[in-house]
Design a protein around this motif. Sequence first.
Motif, short mmCIF file in Angstrom:
data_model
loop_
_atom_site.label_atom_id
_atom_site.label_comp_id
_atom_site.label_asym_id
_atom_site.label_seq_id
_atom_site.Cartn_x
_atom_site.Cartn_y
_atom_site.Cartn_z
N ARG A 193 0.83 -1.21 0.00
CA ARG A 193 0.00 0.00 0.00
C ARG A 193 0.87 1.26 0.00
NH1 ARG A 193 -3.19 -2.87 4.09
NH2 ARG A 193 -5.04 -3.75 3.09
N ILE A 194 1.97 1.23 0.75
CA ILE A 194 2.85 2.40 0.78
C ILE A 194 3.56 2.55 -0.56
CG2 ILE A 194 4.84 3.43 1.94
CD1 ILE A 194 3.89 1.99 4.50
N GLN A 195 3.86 1.45 -1.23
CA GLN A 195 4.43 1.55 -2.58
C GLN A 195 3.46 2.30 -3.50
OE1 GLN A 195 7.29 0.95 -3.78
NE2 GLN A 195 8.31 -0.72 -2.69
N VAL A 196 2.17 2.01 -3.36
CA VAL A 196 1.17 2.71 -4.18
C VAL A 196 1.17 4.20 -3.84
CG1 VAL A 196 -1.29 2.92 -4.68
CG2 VAL A 196 -0.25 0.65 -4.51
N SER A 197 1.22 4.54 -2.55
CA SER A 197 1.27 5.95 -2.16
C SER A 197 2.52 6.63 -2.70
CB SER A 197 1.21 6.08 -0.64
OG SER A 197 -0.02 5.62 -0.13
N LEU A 198 3.65 5.93 -2.65
CA LEU A 198 4.88 6.48 -3.21
C LEU A 198 4.71 6.73 -4.71
CD1 LEU A 198 7.88 7.24 -3.11
CD2 LEU A 198 8.42 4.79 -3.35
N GLY A 199 4.12 5.77 -5.40
CA GLY A 199 3.86 5.97 -6.83
C GLY A 199 2.99 7.18 -7.09
N ASP A 200 1.96 7.36 -6.27
CA ASP A 200 1.07 8.53 -6.44
C ASP A 200 1.85 9.84 -6.26
OD1 ASP A 200 -1.02 6.78 -6.82
OD2 ASP A 200 -1.81 6.98 -4.79
N ALA A 201 2.72 9.87 -5.24
CA ALA A 201 3.49 11.09 -4.98
C ALA A 201 4.46 11.39 -6.12
CB ALA A 201 4.25 10.95 -3.66
N LEU A 202 5.12 10.36 -6.61
CA LEU A 202 6.05 10.56 -7.71
C LEU A 202 5.32 11.00 -8.97
CD1 LEU A 202 8.35 7.48 -7.08
CD2 LEU A 202 9.05 9.87 -6.94
N ARG A 203 4.13 10.44 -9.19
CA ARG A 203 3.35 10.82 -10.37
C ARG A 203 2.92 12.30 -10.27
NH1 ARG A 203 -2.17 9.35 -11.65
NH2 ARG A 203 -2.17 7.95 -9.87
N MET A 204 2.54 12.73 -9.05
CA MET A 204 2.18 14.14 -8.88
C MET A 204 3.40 15.03 -9.06
SD MET A 204 0.49 16.02 -5.59
CE MET A 204 -0.78 14.77 -5.46
N ALA B 81 7.26 1.62 -8.57
CA ALA B 81 6.56 1.45 -7.28
C ALA B 81 5.26 0.67 -7.46
CB ALA B 81 6.29 2.82 -6.66
N TYR B 82 4.49 1.02 -8.48
CA TYR B 82 3.23 0.31 -8.72
C TYR B 82 3.48 -1.16 -9.05
CZ TYR B 82 1.02 4.95 -9.01
OH TYR B 82 0.56 6.22 -8.74
N ARG B 83 4.49 -1.43 -9.87
CA ARG B 83 4.78 -2.82 -10.23
C ARG B 83 5.28 -3.61 -9.03
NH1 ARG B 83 7.11 -1.48 -16.31
NH2 ARG B 83 5.11 -1.82 -17.37
N ALA B 84 6.01 -2.95 -8.12
CA ALA B 84 6.42 -3.63 -6.89
C ALA B 84 5.20 -4.01 -6.07
CB ALA B 84 7.35 -2.71 -6.08
N ALA B 85 4.22 -3.09 -5.98
CA ALA B 85 3.00 -3.40 -5.23
C ALA B 85 2.25 -4.57 -5.85
CB ALA B 85 2.10 -2.17 -5.18
N LEU B 86 2.25 -4.67 -7.18
CA LEU B 86 1.52 -5.75 -7.86
C LEU B 86 2.19 -7.11 -7.66
CD1 LEU B 86 0.52 -3.92 -11.15
CD2 LEU B 86 -1.03 -4.80 -9.38
N GLU B 87 3.42 -7.12 -7.18
CA GLU B 87 4.05 -8.39 -6.81
C GLU B 87 3.43 -8.96 -5.54
OE1 GLU B 87 8.19 -7.69 -6.48
OE2 GLU B 87 8.46 -7.10 -8.57
#
Length: 889
Positions: free
Chosen positions: A590-601, A618-624
């Motif tokens: 879940r934090i990987q997803v939040s990190l991805g959101d921050a980097l995307r912003m 980050a998103y692909r790491a979360a999908l693992e």
Amino acid sequence: MKAILLVTGGGPLVVLTSYDEPTSPDFLDKLKSKGIEKFLAWEIPYDLARARYGARFQSVAHDVKQSDDLRILDYNGSRAFGLFRFSELGPLSFYDGGESENGQNGHGNGERAAAPETGAPSAHLPWPRPAPATEPGIKFKAMVADFAGDDPGQEQSKHVAAVLGGVSGLAVERRSAVLLDADGDQELEALAGALRTGRAWLRGANAHVLIWGRVIDEGRTLRLRFLSAAVTPFGDVRTYRPVGDTLELPTNFPKELAAVIYAAALAWIDPVTEEQAHDLVSLLVPAMTSATDVADGLTTLGASALARIRAALATASLNIGRAGHDVDWMERGVDQFKALLASLDRGADPEVWAVGHTTLGNALRRLGDMRQRAADLEEALAAYDATRDIYTREALPLHWAIIENNRGAALWALGQRRDDVATLEAAVSSYRAALQVITRARLPVSWAVTQNNLGIALRTLGEREQGVAHLNEAVAVHQAALQSLTRERLPLHWARTQQNLGLALQALGERSGALERLDEAVAALQAAIEVYSPTELPLERALAASSLGNVMLTLGRRVGNESHLDDAIAAFRSSLTSLGRDRLPLEWARIQVSLGDALRMQAERKEGTAQLEGAVSAYRAALEVFSRGRRPLDWARTQSSLGAALSALGEREEGTGHLDHAIAAHRAALEVYTREDLPFRWAKTQQNLGLAQWALARREEGTARLLQAAAALRSALQVFTRDRLPLEWATTQHGLGNTLRTLGEREEGVQRLRQAVDAYRAALDVRTRDRQPLAWAITQNQLAGALQILGERDPGSRHLEAAIAAYRASLEVRARERTPTEMALTRVNLATTLWTLGESEKDPTRLEEALSTFRTALAGFQRAGADFHAGMTRRRIQNLEMVIAGMKT
């Protein structure tokens, strides 16, 4: 007005206040309300603070003068600490929660509030810790109370304590007092009093579980109950265990039955830390094996006693699953309960039936959260409902209230799962019903926990509605809960409530646009972090830091401050390092997803691809971790975010590979997000799919992909209506306008272009300059482009005049999110339109204005280093100069 640098457990911060001294009583009370009870303080010279913080200082100082007596000026600890030298500051003051700089008691600390549901002395440890090293191998502590109805020597209490004396990992202590749960007509008050007293004993003795009960049948039968110390909230919302009898055994039972009591006692322990959870699982698994072997050999006990033993063992399976985050053990426990309840005669033993269904409902609710399946949550509600004619409010009001709270938890989870406002409203109603019986006077801690549950449901409901009424109420509810939860006595409950308060304030700040609410959210979350020791509770601290990162992310989105995004990214990365994928994989993902959101912003404010590439990773790491089978909602949400990042990345690079992958990711998300089950998320994904298809279509020939994009965006508009979701409706209208404009450019005629103009103008009904200046400017720019093409095809100047007006409107907003290159390109488009109109009208004034606008654009390209665009603009300037010269001759 004072500016003060505070160093707290959560790090340095700078505040502005109208109070005279950092140790004045009112100032201390104000800080305490924000969770700050210990600090070092230096006064910053007022003019120095104003010079260092500039416009931010003026904005905050105005609010202190007008509406508040204390505001946080800077909560970025490294920045606050780095801006000032100690030599520039005033003398040091300090406050440690009881002593100020002159050694006197601080205001508000001379008296301590009575400990809710405890009655324990103030010196006791705030939560049960591992046993001392003098007892090697001991992990937990059980207390055995005297049993009601026992003989004067309390032989049965001694017998239970004795048989548990040699079991693995468990220390045993006797309590020479009886808990009475019935008192004539005051059964509700008596039971509530027993629970309060029992938990007070546990906390005072630093114990984890209490064994209590009574002797019945003229001394032949022993009824045992178990009570957890319950010093930590488990999960986002808390359900309550049944308060009925757990085991029924013959008095002076044989020693082998100790295995059953041992497993049952462990099953009632709520571990505080992940280390304790690991210890509990390591003890419970072998205890279950031994107890099951014993239970399988029992033939002389009655049906009711055997049913209770089987229920206790099923509960042990559930606690293994809960403490170990293990779905398989949870499923095993659920299957055990279902088999047991199928074999019971409800009329013969209604108490076992009701206790079993309550526990089954709790297990299914937890399982529904772990598997993200609505069917589990619906089964949980059915299990709770099965108890309703046994646990009536008239006959058993506290049992009834427990079921109402638990139903609220299941309804909340189901409402979240389905984005269903009606179900969330039902959850709120259930919690309110429970609070009619679970009152602050009767069970203050349980009242506060139920208040927290209500606050979370109100926040979830408010996030799905317009307005701020439910969000304001959520904030008030969490603040009320803090009245019964003190940091000194129940630090983990207090910290979790501070986290909930922070999340409610964050949602309110996002909705209302009030930055002070986001400041308060930061303060609440920092207060929670102070409780979570980096050595004893590192995982809890990391999760709270992640929540703080999400508030920073919101601040970055609202105020466009790059430092907030930097803070959010740093918080997420720090949390990921502390957690590790192997320790708490779901939270890590879940934090990987939040990190991805921050980097995307962050990528929206910077050129290049580094941030977007980091987001994709980050998103692909979360999908693992998130699989469609086990975590379908998390999987779909991450696929959708991955699609958005890939789409943005594809727009900045050559080729179509990333855009193809973006479309595939959005289509994958739609396998879970259906319109029937999750209409909002379905519509959002349709919107993103349409935008990705439009981006890809611009690099392809033909119109097939554009027609697909238009269809996806129109699908989204079936859910995103202007009345219910105006912002999403406007975003979708803008995207549809882009798609129709591109279609119009590739087709003959003007129909598509007129439709594009209509879509852009519809979006501008919501995207106003006052409310959304950047979005307004972007849509004005796109509208101008469509009008420009339409004017070139449709005789007359009205469309070109409208295009010029729209381009000029767009240039009025110079937001930092718009790069110099983007601004210069808009000027090129404006100049081109002026040129076209000037030639058609043979108006040299238009042409001179076009030439001046081209030259301004060229300067912008040169400053940005956009050599390609600069070269193109020079050639246009040369051509226009020739046209103007020819017109003059």
